[in-house]
Write a protein that holds these residues in place. Structure first.
Motif, PDB file in Angstrom:
ATOM      1  N   GLN A  28       0.832  -1.201   0.000  1.00 23.62           N
ATOM      2  CA  GLN A  28       0.000   0.000   0.000  1.00 23.62           C
ATOM      3  C   GLN A  28       0.867   1.250   0.000  1.00 23.62           C
ATOM      4  O   GLN A  28       2.035   1.236   0.397  1.00 23.62           O
ATOM      5  CB  GLN A  28      -0.948   0.011   1.202  1.00 23.62           C
ATOM      6  N   GLY A  29       0.271   2.346  -0.469  1.00 26.05           N
ATOM      7  CA  GLY A  29       0.965   3.614  -0.542  1.00 26.05           C
ATOM      8  C   GLY A  29       0.966   4.348   0.786  1.00 26.05           C
ATOM      9  O   GLY A  29       0.373   3.900   1.782  1.00 26.05           O
ATOM     10  N   SER A  30       1.588   5.512   0.774  1.00 29.62           N
ATOM     11  CA  SER A  30       1.811   6.252   2.011  1.00 29.62           C
ATOM     12  C   SER A  30       0.587   7.006   2.504  1.00 29.62           C
ATOM     13  O   SER A  30       0.597   7.518   3.621  1.00 29.62           O
ATOM     14  CB  SER A  30       2.963   7.242   1.812  1.00 29.62           C
ATOM     15  N   LEU A  31      -0.458   7.092   1.701  1.00 27.74           N
ATOM     16  CA  LEU A  31      -1.654   7.835   2.100  1.00 27.74           C
ATOM     17  C   LEU A  31      -2.800   6.901   2.505  1.00 27.74           C
ATOM     18  O   LEU A  31      -3.908   7.364   2.753  1.00 27.74           O
ATOM     19  CB  LEU A  31      -2.102   8.762   0.969  1.00 27.74           C
ATOM     20  N   THR A  32      -2.512   5.601   2.572  1.00 29.41           N
ATOM     21  CA  THR A  32      -3.510   4.615   2.998  1.00 29.41           C
ATOM     22  C   THR A  32      -3.337   4.321   4.480  1.00 29.41           C
ATOM     23  O   THR A  32      -2.208   4.201   4.967  1.00 29.41           O
ATOM     24  CB  THR A  32      -3.354   3.314   2.197  1.00 29.41           C
ATOM     25  N   ALA A  33      -4.450   4.207   5.214  1.00 31.85           N
ATOM     26  CA  ALA A  33      -4.385   3.948   6.656  1.00 31.85           C
ATOM     27  C   ALA A  33      -3.733   2.604   6.937  1.00 31.85           C
ATOM     28  O   ALA A  33      -3.894   1.634   6.185  1.00 31.85           O
ATOM     29  CB  ALA A  33      -5.786   3.983   7.253  1.00 31.85           C
ATOM     30  N   LEU A  34      -2.998   2.529   8.047  1.00 33.72           N
ATOM     31  CA  LEU A  34      -2.348   1.288   8.463  1.00 33.72           C
ATOM     32  C   LEU A  34      -3.359   0.376   9.158  1.00 33.72           C
ATOM     33  O   LEU A  34      -4.401   0.838   9.623  1.00 33.72           O
ATOM     34  CB  LEU A  34      -1.186   1.608   9.406  1.00 33.72           C
ATOM     35  N   PRO A  35      -3.062  -0.930   9.254  1.00 34.40           N
ATOM     36  CA  PRO A  35      -3.998  -1.851   9.916  1.00 34.40           C
ATOM     37  C   PRO A  35      -4.114  -1.561  11.409  1.00 34.40           C
ATOM     38  O   PRO A  35      -3.155  -1.121  12.056  1.00 34.40           O
ATOM     39  CB  PRO A  35      -3.376  -3.224   9.665  1.00 34.40           C
TER      40      PRO A  35
ATOM     41  N   ILE B 272       0.876   5.756  12.565  1.00 36.93           N
ATOM     42  CA  ILE B 272       1.029   4.725  13.596  1.00 36.93           C
ATOM     43  C   ILE B 272       0.217   5.097  14.833  1.00 36.93           C
ATOM     44  O   ILE B 272      -0.440   4.236  15.443  1.00 36.93           O
ATOM     45  CB  ILE B 272       2.517   4.543  13.948  1.00 36.93           C
ATOM     46  N   ARG B 273       0.246   6.366  15.198  1.00 37.31           N
ATOM     47  CA  ARG B 273      -0.492   6.830  16.380  1.00 37.31           C
ATOM     48  C   ARG B 273      -1.980   6.500  16.276  1.00 37.31           C
ATOM     49  O   ARG B 273      -2.645   6.210  17.277  1.00 37.31           O
ATOM     50  CB  ARG B 273      -0.286   8.342  16.539  1.00 37.31           C
ATOM     51  N   GLN B 274      -2.526   6.523  15.070  1.00 35.07           N
ATOM     52  CA  GLN B 274      -3.955   6.263  14.875  1.00 35.07           C
ATOM     53  C   GLN B 274      -4.337   4.812  15.111  1.00 35.07           C
ATOM     54  O   GLN B 274      -5.504   4.512  15.377  1.00 35.07           O
ATOM     55  CB  GLN B 274      -4.357   6.672  13.452  1.00 35.07           C
ATOM     56  N   VAL B 275      -3.361   3.889  15.042  1.00 40.21           N
ATOM     57  CA  VAL B 275      -3.713   2.462  15.082  1.00 40.21           C
ATOM     58  C   VAL B 275      -2.992   1.674  16.176  1.00 40.21           C
ATOM     59  O   VAL B 275      -3.365   0.537  16.474  1.00 40.21           O
ATOM     60  CB  VAL B 275      -3.422   1.797  13.716  1.00 40.21           C
ATOM     61  N   ALA B 276      -1.951   2.243  16.786  1.00 37.60           N
ATOM     62  CA  ALA B 276      -1.127   1.500  17.745  1.00 37.60           C
ATOM     63  C   ALA B 276      -1.846   1.322  19.080  1.00 37.60           C
ATOM     64  O   ALA B 276      -2.780   2.052  19.421  1.00 37.60           O
ATOM     65  CB  ALA B 276       0.206   2.213  17.958  1.00 37.60           C
TER      66      ALA B 276
ATOM     67  N   LEU C  82       4.483   9.616  19.634  1.00 39.59           N
ATOM     68  CA  LEU C  82       4.122   8.275  20.090  1.00 39.59           C
ATOM     69  C   LEU C  82       4.339   8.045  21.579  1.00 39.59           C
ATOM     70  O   LEU C  82       3.485   7.464  22.251  1.00 39.59           O
ATOM     71  CB  LEU C  82       4.913   7.227  19.290  1.00 39.59           C
ATOM     72  N   GLY C  83       5.505   8.428  22.115  1.00 44.85           N
ATOM     73  CA  GLY C  83       5.755   8.171  23.520  1.00 44.85           C
ATOM     74  C   GLY C  83       7.217   7.928  23.813  1.00 44.85           C
ATOM     75  O   GLY C  83       8.091   8.207  22.975  1.00 44.85           O
ATOM     76  N   PRO C  84       7.546   7.392  24.984  1.00 45.53           N
ATOM     77  CA  PRO C  84       8.933   7.219  25.426  1.00 45.53           C
ATOM     78  C   PRO C  84       9.783   6.495  24.393  1.00 45.53           C
ATOM     79  O   PRO C  84       9.383   5.462  23.843  1.00 45.53           O
ATOM     80  CB  PRO C  84       8.796   6.402  26.710  1.00 45.53           C
ATOM     81  N   THR C  85      10.980   7.036  24.168  1.00 49.39           N
ATOM     82  CA  THR C  85      11.838   6.560  23.093  1.00 49.39           C
ATOM     83  C   THR C  85      13.269   6.407  23.588  1.00 49.39           C
ATOM     84  O   THR C  85      13.776   7.274  24.306  1.00 49.39           O
ATOM     85  CB  THR C  85      11.806   7.550  21.909  1.00 49.39           C
ATOM     86  N   THR C  86      13.901   5.318  23.214  1.00 55.38           N
ATOM     87  CA  THR C  86      15.310   5.105  23.521  1.00 55.38           C
ATOM     88  C   THR C  86      16.041   4.734  22.238  1.00 55.38           C
ATOM     89  O   THR C  86      15.425   4.317  21.255  1.00 55.38           O
ATOM     90  CB  THR C  86      15.506   3.988  24.555  1.00 55.38           C
ATOM     91  N   THR C  87      17.353   4.875  22.270  1.00 55.78           N
ATOM     92  CA  THR C  87      18.156   4.497  21.117  1.00 55.78           C
ATOM     93  C   THR C  87      19.244   3.533  21.549  1.00 55.78           C
ATOM     94  O   THR C  87      19.680   3.534  22.705  1.00 55.78           O
ATOM     95  CB  THR C  87      18.769   5.732  20.431  1.00 55.78           C
ATOM     96  N   SER C  88      19.691   2.711  20.623  1.00 51.64           N
ATOM     97  CA  SER C  88      20.673   1.667  20.915  1.00 51.64           C
ATOM     98  C   SER C  88      22.091   2.201  20.735  1.00 51.64           C
ATOM     99  O   SER C  88      22.316   3.310  20.233  1.00 51.64           O
ATOM    100  CB  SER C  88      20.464   0.493  19.966  1.00 51.64           C
ATOM    101  N   LEU C  89      23.055   1.374  21.097  1.00 49.87           N
ATOM    102  CA  LEU C  89      24.430   1.623  20.714  1.00 49.87           C
ATOM    103  C   LEU C  89      24.567   1.460  19.205  1.00 49.87           C
ATOM    104  O   LEU C  89      23.779   0.763  18.556  1.00 49.87           O
ATOM    105  CB  LEU C  89      25.365   0.647  21.432  1.00 49.87           C
TER     106      LEU C  89
ATOM    107  N   PHE D 104       4.294   3.138  22.785  1.00 49.73           N
ATOM    108  CA  PHE D 104       3.159   4.019  22.513  1.00 49.73           C
ATOM    109  C   PHE D 104       2.385   4.327  23.796  1.00 49.73           C
ATOM    110  O   PHE D 104       1.885   3.419  24.465  1.00 49.73           O
ATOM    111  CB  PHE D 104       2.228   3.375  21.493  1.00 49.73           C
ATOM    112  N   THR D 105       2.297   5.623  24.127  1.00 52.23           N
ATOM    113  CA  THR D 105       1.527   6.062  25.298  1.00 52.23           C
ATOM    114  C   THR D 105       0.520   7.151  24.953  1.00 52.23           C
ATOM    115  O   THR D 105      -0.130   7.693  25.847  1.00 52.23           O
ATOM    116  CB  THR D 105       2.464   6.580  26.399  1.00 52.23           C
ATOM    117  N   ALA D 106       0.394   7.490  23.664  1.00 51.02           N
ATOM    118  CA  ALA D 106      -0.562   8.509  23.208  1.00 51.02           C
ATOM    119  C   ALA D 106      -0.400   9.833  23.938  1.00 51.02           C
ATOM    120  O   ALA D 106      -1.336  10.337  24.554  1.00 51.02           O
ATOM    121  CB  ALA D 106      -1.998   8.001  23.338  1.00 51.02           C
ATOM    122  N   PRO D 107       0.784  10.452  23.886  1.00 45.52           N
ATOM    123  CA  PRO D 107       0.948  11.758  24.524  1.00 45.52           C
ATOM    124  C   PRO D 107       0.076  12.808  23.845  1.00 45.52           C
ATOM    125  O   PRO D 107      -0.328  12.650  22.686  1.00 45.52           O
ATOM    126  CB  PRO D 107       2.433  12.065  24.317  1.00 45.52           C
ATOM    127  N   ALA D 108      -0.237  13.873  24.558  1.00 44.11           N
ATOM    128  CA  ALA D 108      -0.991  14.970  23.965  1.00 44.11           C
ATOM    129  C   ALA D 108      -0.225  15.503  22.756  1.00 44.11           C
ATOM    130  O   ALA D 108       0.983  15.762  22.827  1.00 44.11           O
ATOM    131  CB  ALA D 108      -1.199  16.078  24.988  1.00 44.11           C
TER     132      ALA D 108
END
Length: 377
Positions: free
Chosen positions: A96-103, A127-131, A158-165, A177-181
């Motif tokens: 699907q293209g980029s303007l189609t809603a995700l599952p 992602i926020r709409q479906v996660a 989306l919410g709290p985020t961490t990054t790897s080495l 995902f925590t649905a922040p304002a």
């Protein structure tokens, strides 16, 4: 075609378009490998793959029946080809293209971080709409492409985020995902073209999103006028060249073609908003250049050829556009292009068409014209 071990299996992968390069670029990177190391065991629910440029992720995860979401038709074609190369049944994969809603309620979302921060923001909003809080969200990219602003975008949407080495100059992003304002951004960015009175609308992944690029501005001064028949804005982007063609050629039909679904959607909006009376003279097509279109049908093809594919500088796309244009033009029809002077498109057009005329130059750009004639033997 090269081989790589991904997720415990060996795959033969190639880039697309296929080239005759002596040292063709490989169709995966360390970020693909690093990301797949994190995907272990069963995936209990929908799997979404975003921005899989050549299908490495999709091939490795095909057994989970993923949704492949991308703004690039070339990425989809490359993925379909690599699935076939590896004997993988692609029928269970949803493209699907980029303007189609995700599952709804995906169990896992894997993302190759795109170059354009605006496109990433758009995808994170999708992602926020479906996660759900149980959705695993893992992104990967080159270390040099993941900045504090990238992580802040994940946090904000989306919410709290961490990054790897870092590993092999790649890095992962893990997000919960925590649905922040959050106040969603406008679907398109808008800006004016004072000399025409038009307001241009650009979706997130369209080149030169916030202003008229200088190449297009120069090209607009040197477009054909009062042509009849069928014209093409090839690699249309936001469609500003096609808009100019509609305005300057009131008896012609204009076809807007791009491999980006966001580009074609932007072109449609811009005609509707600026020249609504010309919608009936406009055709919109998401396509790989002019591949698959009937020969000898167009009176003129206009384009500003890209010289990048993902992170690679290449003239393969320009070569395809030039050869496709010659095939699809009527005899006597013309290809007119704008390009950076250093790219030496004059030589390429002379080779493809047997002729080329310089119409205009400035310090940075050149406008060239080639006409389809019958080859002399």
């Amino acid at each position: 075609m090269s081989q790589v071990e991904l997720a415990g299996r060996v795959f033969a992968l190639e880039r697309f378009p296929v080239t005759d390069d002596v040292n063709p670029l490989q169709a995966w990177d360390a970020a693909d490998e690093y990301l797949l190391q994190q995907v272990n065991g069963d995936i209990d629910g929908p799997l979404v793959i975003l921005n899989d440029n050549f299908g490495a992720l999709t091939c490795a995860l095909a057994e989970h029946n993923p949704v492949f979401a991308s703004d690039s038709l070339l990425a989809q074609i490359a993925t379909e080809r690599n699935l076939q190369n590896n004997g993988i049944d692609g029928s269970a994969i949803t493209f699907q293209g980029s303007l189609t809603a995700l599952p709804e309620k995906p169990a896992l979302v894997v993302i190759k971080v795109p170059k354009q921060l605006a496109l990433l923001a758009h995808q994170l909003e999708q992602i926020r709409q479906v996660a759900t809080p149980q959705t695993r969200i893992i992104a990967a990219g080159k270390t040099k492409e993941i900045h504090n602003s990238t992580l802040a975008l994940f946090e904000r949407i989306l919410g709290p985020t961490t990054t790897s080495l870092a590993w092999k100059k790649a890095r992962l992003i893990h997000c919960t995902f925590t649905a922040p304002a959050y106040q969603p951004a406008s679907q398109t960015e808008q800006w004016a073209v004072p000399e025409t009175g038009w307001t241009i609308h650009n979706h997130a992944n369209v080149f030169s999103r916030s202003s008229l690029d200088i190449g297009a501005r120069f090209f607009m001064q040197h477009l054909p006028e009062n042509l009849e028949g069928s014209l093409v804005d090839l690699g249309c982007g936001n469609g500003v060249i096609g808009l100019s063609l509609l305005h300057k050629n009131p008896q012609a039909q204009v076809t807007f073609i791009d491999e980006s679904s966001m580009a074609v959607a932007s072109s449609r909006i811009n005609v509707q908003e600026n020249l609504p009376g010309d919608m009936e003279r406009s055709v919109y097509l998401v396509n790989n250049s002019l591949a698959g279109l009937e020969a000898n049908q167009f009176d003129a093809v206009l384009c500003n050829p890209p010289f990048h594919q993902q992170n690679a500088i290449t003239d393969n796309i320009a070569w395809q556009m030039f050869n496709d244009a010659r095939r699809c033009l009527k005899y006597g029809g013309e290809l007119r292009i704008v390009g950076n002077r250093h790219l030496d498109y004059y030589v390429k057009l002379k080779r493809v068409f047997g002729n080329c005329t310089t119409l205009a130059t400035n310090k940075k750009f050149v406008v060239l014209r080639a006409v389809k004639t019958r080859k002399q033997y």
